[in-house]
Design an enzyme around this catalytic site. Structure first.
Site, PDB file in Angstrom:
ATOM      1  N   CYS A  85      36.159  61.984  50.573  1.00 35.44           N
ATOM      2  CA  CYS A  85      37.227  61.509  50.571  1.00 35.44           C
ATOM      3  C   CYS A  85      37.872  61.051  51.844  1.00 35.44           C
ATOM      4  O   CYS A  85      37.937  62.068  52.714  1.00 35.44           O
ATOM      5  CB  CYS A  85      38.134  62.100  49.534  1.00 35.44           C
ATOM      6  SG  CYS A  85      39.116  63.396  50.460  1.00 35.44           S
ATOM      7  N   GLU A  86      38.666  59.849  51.936  1.00 35.84           N
ATOM      8  CA  GLU A  86      39.132  59.425  53.172  1.00 35.84           C
ATOM      9  C   GLU A  86      40.429  60.068  53.527  1.00 35.84           C
ATOM     10  O   GLU A  86      40.926  60.025  54.499  1.00 35.84           O
ATOM     11  CB  GLU A  86      39.168  58.144  53.076  1.00 35.84           C
ATOM     12  CG  GLU A  86      40.253  57.456  52.044  1.00 35.84           C
ATOM     13  CD  GLU A  86      40.294  55.963  52.348  1.00 35.84           C
ATOM     14  OE1 GLU A  86      41.522  55.482  51.856  1.00 35.84           O
ATOM     15  OE2 GLU A  86      39.419  55.376  52.306  1.00 35.84           O
ATOM     16  N   HIS A  87      40.985  60.808  52.405  1.00 40.06           N
ATOM     17  CA  HIS A  87      42.253  61.700  52.911  1.00 40.06           C
ATOM     18  C   HIS A  87      41.968  63.051  53.330  1.00 40.06           C
ATOM     19  O   HIS A  87      42.966  63.365  54.195  1.00 40.06           O
ATOM     20  CB  HIS A  87      43.209  61.766  51.387  1.00 40.06           C
ATOM     21  CG  HIS A  87      43.291  60.540  50.865  1.00 40.06           C
ATOM     22  ND1 HIS A  87      43.263  60.181  49.556  1.00 40.06           N
ATOM     23  CD2 HIS A  87      43.738  59.217  51.321  1.00 40.06           C
ATOM     24  CE1 HIS A  87      43.299  59.083  49.096  1.00 40.06           C
ATOM     25  NE2 HIS A  87      43.679  58.420  50.136  1.00 40.06           N
ATOM     26  N   HIS A  88      41.027  63.646  53.068  1.00 39.50           N
ATOM     27  CA  HIS A  88      40.910  65.044  53.776  1.00 39.50           C
ATOM     28  C   HIS A  88      39.490  65.463  54.249  1.00 39.50           C
ATOM     29  O   HIS A  88      39.153  66.212  54.841  1.00 39.50           O
ATOM     30  CB  HIS A  88      40.954  66.258  52.606  1.00 39.50           C
ATOM     31  CG  HIS A  88      42.443  65.983  51.835  1.00 39.50           C
ATOM     32  ND1 HIS A  88      42.780  65.280  50.809  1.00 39.50           N
ATOM     33  CD2 HIS A  88      43.543  66.438  52.410  1.00 39.50           C
ATOM     34  CE1 HIS A  88      44.097  65.534  50.483  1.00 39.50           C
ATOM     35  NE2 HIS A  88      44.652  66.031  51.373  1.00 39.50           N
ATOM     36  N   GLN A 126      37.400  57.123  45.068  1.00 41.86           N
ATOM     37  CA  GLN A 126      36.238  56.873  44.019  1.00 41.86           C
ATOM     38  C   GLN A 126      36.636  55.464  43.542  1.00 41.86           C
ATOM     39  O   GLN A 126      35.690  54.729  43.217  1.00 41.86           O
ATOM     40  CB  GLN A 126      36.289  58.091  43.211  1.00 41.86           C
ATOM     41  CG  GLN A 126      35.309  57.961  41.940  1.00 41.86           C
ATOM     42  CD  GLN A 126      35.258  59.100  40.855  1.00 41.86           C
ATOM     43  OE1 GLN A 126      35.648  59.999  41.324  1.00 41.86           O
ATOM     44  NE2 GLN A 126      34.797  58.707  39.653  1.00 41.86           N
ATOM     45  N   HIS A 154      35.737  66.472  42.787  1.00 41.89           N
ATOM     46  CA  HIS A 154      36.328  66.330  44.154  1.00 41.89           C
ATOM     47  C   HIS A 154      36.915  67.728  44.666  1.00 41.89           C
ATOM     48  O   HIS A 154      37.567  68.175  44.114  1.00 41.89           O
ATOM     49  CB  HIS A 154      37.712  65.439  44.184  1.00 41.89           C
ATOM     50  CG  HIS A 154      37.305  63.865  43.759  1.00 41.89           C
ATOM     51  ND1 HIS A 154      37.490  63.121  44.609  1.00 41.89           N
ATOM     52  CD2 HIS A 154      36.868  63.431  42.535  1.00 41.89           C
ATOM     53  CE1 HIS A 154      37.062  61.675  43.990  1.00 41.89           C
ATOM     54  NE2 HIS A 154      36.854  62.098  43.028  1.00 41.89           N
ATOM     55  N   CYS A 156      38.674  68.163  47.313  1.00 46.21           N
ATOM     56  CA  CYS A 156      40.164  68.094  47.893  1.00 46.21           C
ATOM     57  C   CYS A 156      40.696  68.531  46.689  1.00 46.21           C
ATOM     58  O   CYS A 156      41.967  69.032  46.920  1.00 46.21           O
ATOM     59  CB  CYS A 156      40.345  66.685  48.317  1.00 46.21           C
ATOM     60  SG  CYS A 156      40.301  65.385  46.998  1.00 46.21           S
TER      61      CYS A 156
END
Length: 197
Positions: A85-88, A126, A154, A156
């Site tokens: 995931c690009e956030h974490h 996703q 996920h 995260c």
């Protein structure tokens, strides 16, 4: 089996120094025995896990296109998905199910999992991953319809944040006959849920 992936030594060297600093900032000792090679391993791992940036999914599909007078649904299901995931920058993983209805062109079946990897081996969400796979197939094959469903867990959500270990996320994207024809869409959903082997 050894991977054919080639690491960029300059990038490896730069990231190795960054990860040494990260370990120190976390309160670890990068010079202790168990961590001596960790920064370099992580530097290589990150390059491997993001190799999709250097791949062209359209070219992957175009490399195995064949003229064929077949117009029924083609499904490849249970394709393993591994992404971050690009956030974490934590992993998410699961299965992709892909179908298309040819319009004079088919593609070598192994190419569908390859384009999943090419998009998944990037920092992702996703939802976007699902659309990118669908749009690549639509753009390259120009079929009568495309359907993509992803089911992923996920880290995260499971390891941090809400810490819901049993949660999963399903996303879908349709084009053409899968969008306009309810029975075609239902046939696809039924087939990906069925245990035929």
């Amino acid at each position: 089996m050894e991977s054919k992936f080639e690491y960029n030594q300059e990038v490896t060297d730069k990231l190795t120094e960054v990860y040494k600093s990260v370990l120190a900032d976390l309160g670890e000792d990068p010079s202790r025995e168990g961590l001596l090679k960790t920064p370099e391993r992580v530097a290589k791992s990150v390059q491997f896990l993001t190799q999709g940036y250097k791949q062209n999914p359209d070219e992957i599909l175009r490399s195995a296109l064949f003229q064929e007078d077949y117009s029924e649904m083609v499904i490849v299901k249970d394709i393993e998905v591994y992404s971050q995931c690009e956030h974490h920058m934590l992993p998410f993983f699961g299965k992709a199910h892909i179908a298309y209805i040819p319009d004079g062109k088919i593609v070598g079946l192994s190419k569908l999992p390859r384009i999943v990897d090419a998009y998944a081996r990037r920092l992702q969400v996703q939802e976007r991953l699902t659309l990118e796979i669908r749009d690549c197939i639509q753009r390259t094959l120009e079929p009568k319809g495309v359907a993509v469903v992803l089911e992923c867990s996920h880290m995260c959500m499971q390891m941090r944040g809400v810490e819901k270990q049993n949660s999963s996320t399903t996303t879908s994207a349709f084009k053409g006959l899968f969008m306009s024809n309810d029975s075609t869409r239902k046939e696809f959903i039924n087939l990906i849920q069925a245990k035929l082997h």
